[in-house]
Design an enzyme around this catalytic site. Structure first.
Site, PDB file in Angstrom:
ATOM      1  N   ASN A  97      78.936  64.009  20.789  1.00 32.30           N
ATOM      2  CA  ASN A  97      78.061  64.537  20.403  1.00 32.30           C
ATOM      3  C   ASN A  97      77.654  63.671  19.118  1.00 32.30           C
ATOM      4  O   ASN A  97      76.757  64.346  19.125  1.00 32.30           O
ATOM      5  CB  ASN A  97      79.338  65.330  18.764  1.00 32.30           C
ATOM      6  CG  ASN A  97      80.192  64.353  18.211  1.00 32.30           C
ATOM      7  OD1 ASN A  97      80.330  62.839  18.681  1.00 32.30           O
ATOM      8  ND2 ASN A  97      81.153  64.474  17.272  1.00 32.30           N
ATOM      9  N   GLU A 195      88.261  56.197  16.142  1.00 31.70           N
ATOM     10  CA  GLU A 195      87.853  56.631  14.977  1.00 31.70           C
ATOM     11  C   GLU A 195      87.745  57.835  15.973  1.00 31.70           C
ATOM     12  O   GLU A 195      87.072  58.562  16.872  1.00 31.70           O
ATOM     13  CB  GLU A 195      86.642  56.585  14.577  1.00 31.70           C
ATOM     14  CG  GLU A 195      85.704  55.203  14.738  1.00 31.70           C
ATOM     15  CD  GLU A 195      85.513  55.654  12.880  1.00 31.70           C
ATOM     16  OE1 GLU A 195      86.171  56.585  12.526  1.00 31.70           O
ATOM     17  OE2 GLU A 195      85.684  54.527  11.612  1.00 31.70           O
ATOM     18  N   CYS A 229      83.240  65.154  14.172  1.00 38.00           N
ATOM     19  CA  CYS A 229      83.963  65.960  13.717  1.00 38.00           C
ATOM     20  C   CYS A 229      84.908  64.888  12.211  1.00 38.00           C
ATOM     21  O   CYS A 229      85.906  65.319  11.124  1.00 38.00           O
ATOM     22  CB  CYS A 229      85.366  63.217  13.612  1.00 38.00           C
ATOM     23  SG  CYS A 229      83.309  62.753  13.071  1.00 38.00           S
ATOM     24  N   GLU A 403      83.598  51.885   9.962  1.00 35.38           N
ATOM     25  CA  GLU A 403      82.216  51.385  10.609  1.00 35.38           C
ATOM     26  C   GLU A 403      81.282  52.038   9.852  1.00 35.38           C
ATOM     27  O   GLU A 403      81.257  52.871   8.867  1.00 35.38           O
ATOM     28  CB  GLU A 403      82.416  52.357  11.721  1.00 35.38           C
ATOM     29  CG  GLU A 403      83.221  52.190  12.826  1.00 35.38           C
ATOM     30  CD  GLU A 403      82.853  53.460  14.280  1.00 35.38           C
ATOM     31  OE1 GLU A 403      82.236  54.024  14.527  1.00 35.38           O
ATOM     32  OE2 GLU A 403      83.136  52.427  15.748  1.00 35.38           O
TER      33      GLU A 403
HETATM   34  P1  NAP Z   1      87.726  62.764  24.030  1.00 41.01           P
HETATM   35  O1  NAP Z   1      87.665  63.316  25.051  1.00 41.01           O
HETATM   36  O2  NAP Z   1      88.141  62.282  23.705  1.00 41.01           O
HETATM   37  O3  NAP Z   1      86.631  61.967  24.212  1.00 41.01           O
HETATM   38  C1  NAP Z   1      86.200  60.958  24.341  1.00 41.01           C
HETATM   39  C2  NAP Z   1      85.572  59.528  24.880  1.00 41.01           C
HETATM   40  O4  NAP Z   1      86.570  59.341  25.502  1.00 41.01           O
HETATM   41  C3  NAP Z   1      85.070  59.675  26.546  1.00 41.01           C
HETATM   42  O5  NAP Z   1      84.058  59.345  26.551  1.00 41.01           O
HETATM   43  C4  NAP Z   1      85.657  59.939  27.948  1.00 41.01           C
HETATM   44  O6  NAP Z   1      85.516  59.636  28.420  1.00 41.01           O
HETATM   45  C5  NAP Z   1      86.982  59.511  27.116  1.00 41.01           C
HETATM   46  N1  NAP Z   1      87.551  58.886  27.865  1.00 41.01           N
HETATM   47  C6  NAP Z   1      88.741  60.144  27.814  1.00 41.01           C
HETATM   48  N2  NAP Z   1      89.615  60.257  28.501  1.00 41.01           N
HETATM   49  C7  NAP Z   1      90.176  58.914  28.348  1.00 41.01           C
HETATM   50  C8  NAP Z   1      91.122  57.996  28.778  1.00 41.01           C
HETATM   51  N3  NAP Z   1      92.157  58.375  29.618  1.00 41.01           N
HETATM   52  N4  NAP Z   1      90.864  56.690  29.031  1.00 41.01           N
HETATM   53  C9  NAP Z   1      89.475  56.159  28.293  1.00 41.01           C
HETATM   54  N5  NAP Z   1      88.881  56.890  27.640  1.00 41.01           N
HETATM   55  C10 NAP Z   1      88.972  58.095  28.162  1.00 41.01           C
HETATM   56  O7  NAP Z   1      86.391  63.314  22.731  1.00 41.01           O
HETATM   57  P2  NAP Z   1      85.305  64.470  23.201  1.00 41.01           P
HETATM   58  O8  NAP Z   1      86.113  66.198  23.285  1.00 41.01           O
HETATM   59  O9  NAP Z   1      84.378  63.830  24.083  1.00 41.01           O
HETATM   60  O10 NAP Z   1      84.742  64.225  21.359  1.00 41.01           O
HETATM   61  C11 NAP Z   1      84.902  64.786  20.138  1.00 41.01           C
HETATM   62  C12 NAP Z   1      86.737  64.576  19.424  1.00 41.01           C
HETATM   63  O11 NAP Z   1      85.992  62.777  19.003  1.00 41.01           O
HETATM   64  C13 NAP Z   1      86.550  65.320  18.411  1.00 41.01           C
HETATM   65  O12 NAP Z   1      88.311  64.992  18.336  1.00 41.01           O
HETATM   66  C14 NAP Z   1      86.204  64.302  17.271  1.00 41.01           C
HETATM   67  O13 NAP Z   1      86.952  65.051  16.071  1.00 41.01           O
HETATM   68  C15 NAP Z   1      86.081  63.245  17.648  1.00 41.01           C
HETATM   69  N6  NAP Z   1      85.230  62.235  17.002  1.00 41.01           N
HETATM   70  C16 NAP Z   1      85.280  61.649  16.009  1.00 41.01           C
HETATM   71  C17 NAP Z   1      84.771  60.822  15.418  1.00 41.01           C
HETATM   72  C18 NAP Z   1      84.561  59.793  14.289  1.00 41.01           C
HETATM   73  O14 NAP Z   1      83.866  58.809  13.554  1.00 41.01           O
HETATM   74  N7  NAP Z   1      86.296  59.762  13.761  1.00 41.01           N
HETATM   75  C19 NAP Z   1      83.232  60.835  15.870  1.00 41.01           C
HETATM   76  C20 NAP Z   1      82.826  61.835  16.300  1.00 41.01           C
HETATM   77  C21 NAP Z   1      83.708  62.653  17.443  1.00 41.01           C
HETATM   78  P3  NAP Z   1      85.612  61.083  29.513  1.00 41.01           P
HETATM   79  O15 NAP Z   1      84.704  62.427  29.201  1.00 41.01           O
HETATM   80  O16 NAP Z   1      85.102  60.319  30.748  1.00 41.01           O
HETATM   81  O17 NAP Z   1      86.837  61.961  29.930  1.00 41.01           O
END
Ligand code: NAP
Length: 424
Positions: A97, A195, A229, A403
């Site tokens: 994102n 995060e 997020c 961060e």
């Molecule tokens: P996600 O599915 O958790 O993916 C995030 C990253 O993790 C991607 O690079 C993904 O790669 C990787 N990943 C997935 N499964 C993994 C595993 N088993 N081992 C290692 N890496 C793995 O999250 P998203 O849907 O892309 O992003 C949205 C989420 O991020 C939301 O929940 C949002 O709230 C959160 N977010 C939090 C913040 C914060 O600062 N707190 C900021 C932005 C977003 P792959 O796609 O290749 O699996």
């Protein structure tokens, strides 16, 4: 890496500053890449380049302020000296994102601290990360200090989270994946920053400036088409102002322009993929089946693809799935409350605690509610809370570590003390 940690801080700072300048100078190219792979409108993409670059500038400054301490010793013959040292090789896994800013706010403090960093960007948005890594090289960063590995999370994730050489893992993404990585990283007792997901309440009290509250909600809710997020997820409005607030909101939402992010007049791009569209459709139909009223939108956009109509749902209740789930789409869910105590209890009724928002003109209420909200961040009379000077991060199942700010470098440093004896 060894030579990097022994470089004078001023040299690390100078390279980071040069990297910042190159990021800014290449804003148009980077924004073009970002919009092409992520879908957000160009104006938002340019803003993300500036926001991401700001972390680099900030940590160029922090590199100069990694100071130790001399503590009061327990006896006259001793001295206690505290050193701050780089933690070692770091790894980061980042989401789609904010493909630039989520990378710079991890890589910049790591480099400032004297560490090396390996990043696995999200598969939807690898090119932004590769482009900023190239600019880091052009800024004079020695090769091998900022590496990018693209590919399957199922292969790369376990290596980064279990390899003994990796001393610190920083993850931004979903709570589900974060929990898995915490478990994997525990085997080698890595330092971990998480995060994770949010479920932000946006509370509008009866004494709020309603126009300002609508402006703040539009900023918080609709950035990246609702896919951040810290997006307002549950809009809690005092019963006495609900109608006026809703009318102002309807007007503002109807002004949004949906379409390809490359067109300058567009304010809302598509959702990231089909799974995201399906999730939003499911949450809206669940809410409607349980009694929510659609005031605007409520369907995939006629443009097709993964575009979704900016939507307002009224009459939402905690029985609906979107009360507990991040919507991650352009959907405003309106709830009603009647007392301050009820609003705080509703706001805290979630397992996560990242961002929250309050609109009020009463300073006493600002203190009471600001202190009572169980969140890492509280926006008061603003919908834009994230910047390099602030310690971004959550509590509860939104994770740990911060961060940005002067605290953002701490996770990339370890404390060591030298206890000198026999001084006399
Ligand atoms: P996600 O599915 O958790 O993916 C995030 C990253 O993790 C991607 O690079 C993904 O790669 C990787 N990943 C997935 N499964 C993994 C595993 N088993 N081992 C290692 N890496 C793995 O999250 P998203 O849907 O892309 O992003 C949205 C989420 O991020 C939301 O929940 C949002 O709230 C959160 N977010 C939090 C913040 C914060 O600062 N707190 C900021 C932005 C977003 P792959 O796609 O290749 O699996």
């Amino acid at each position: 890496m060894n030579s990097w940690k022994h470089e004078p801080a001023s040299r690390r700072a100078a390279i980071l500053q040069k990297w910042h300048d190159l990021l800014v100078a290449h804003t148009e190219d980077l924004a073009g890449i970002l919009t092409a792979e992520q879908g957000k409108p160009l104006t938002e993409a340019r803003a993300e380049v500036a926001y991401g670059a700001d972390y680099v500038r900030w940590f160029a400054g922090e590199a100069l302020r990694i100071d130790g301490e001399i503590l009061q010793a327990p006896s006259p013959d001793k001295r206690v000296i505290v050193l701050k040292q780089p933690v070692g090789l770091c790894a980061a896994i980042t989401p789609w994102n904010f493909p630039i800013a989520m990378v710079t706010r991890k890589v910049a403090p790591a480099l400032a601290a004297g560490c090396a960093m390996v990043v696995k960007p999200a598969p939807q948005t690898p090119f932004s990360c590769l482009a900023i890594a190239e600019l880091a090289l052009r800024a004079g960063l020695p090769s091998g200090l900022f590496s990018v590995v693209t590919g399957e999370a199922s292969v790369i994730g376990p290596v980064l989270s279990t390899h003994p050489l990796v001393r610190k893992l920083s993850f931004t993404g979903s709570t589900k994946v974060g929990k898995l990585l915490i478990a994997q990283a525990s085997g080698t007792v890595k330092k971990v920053t998480m995060e994770l997901g949010g479920n932000a309440p946006f509370v509008v009290f009866e004494d709020a400036d309603l126009e300002a509250a609508v402006t703040g909600l539009m900023v918080s809710k609709f950035r990246a088409s609702g896919q951040t997020c810290i997006c307002a997820n549950r809009i809690l409005v005092h019963e006495s102002i609900r109608e006026r607030f809703t009318n102002l909101l309807k007007h503002a939402v109807s002004e949004l322009r949906v379409g390809p992010g490359t067109q300058e007049s567009i304010t809302q791009g598509p959702l990231i993929d089909r799974a995201a569209l399906n999730k939003v459709e499911h949450l809206v139909s669940d809410a409607v089946a349980k009694g929510a009223r659609v005031l605007l939108g409520g369907r995939p956009h006629p443009l097709g693809g993964t575009f979704y109509e900016p939507t307002i749902l009224d009459g939402c209740t905690p029985a609906m799935e979107l009360w507990h789930e991040e919507i991650f789409g352009p959907v405003v869910a309106l709830y009603e409350f009647s007392t301050e105590e009820e609003a705080v209890a509703m706001a805290n009724d979630t397992r996560v605690g990242l961002a929250s928002y309050v609109y009020t003109s009463d300073m006493r209420r600002f203190w009471r509610v600001g202190e009572a909200l169980e969140y890492g961040m509280v926006g008061v009379n603003t919908g834009a809370i994230s910047n390099a000077a602030a310690p971004f991060g959550g509590i509860k199942e939104s994770g740990y570590g911060r961060e940005g700010s002067s605290h953002g470098i701490d996770d990339y440093l370890t404390l060591k003390y030298l206890c000198l004896g026999g001084i006399g």
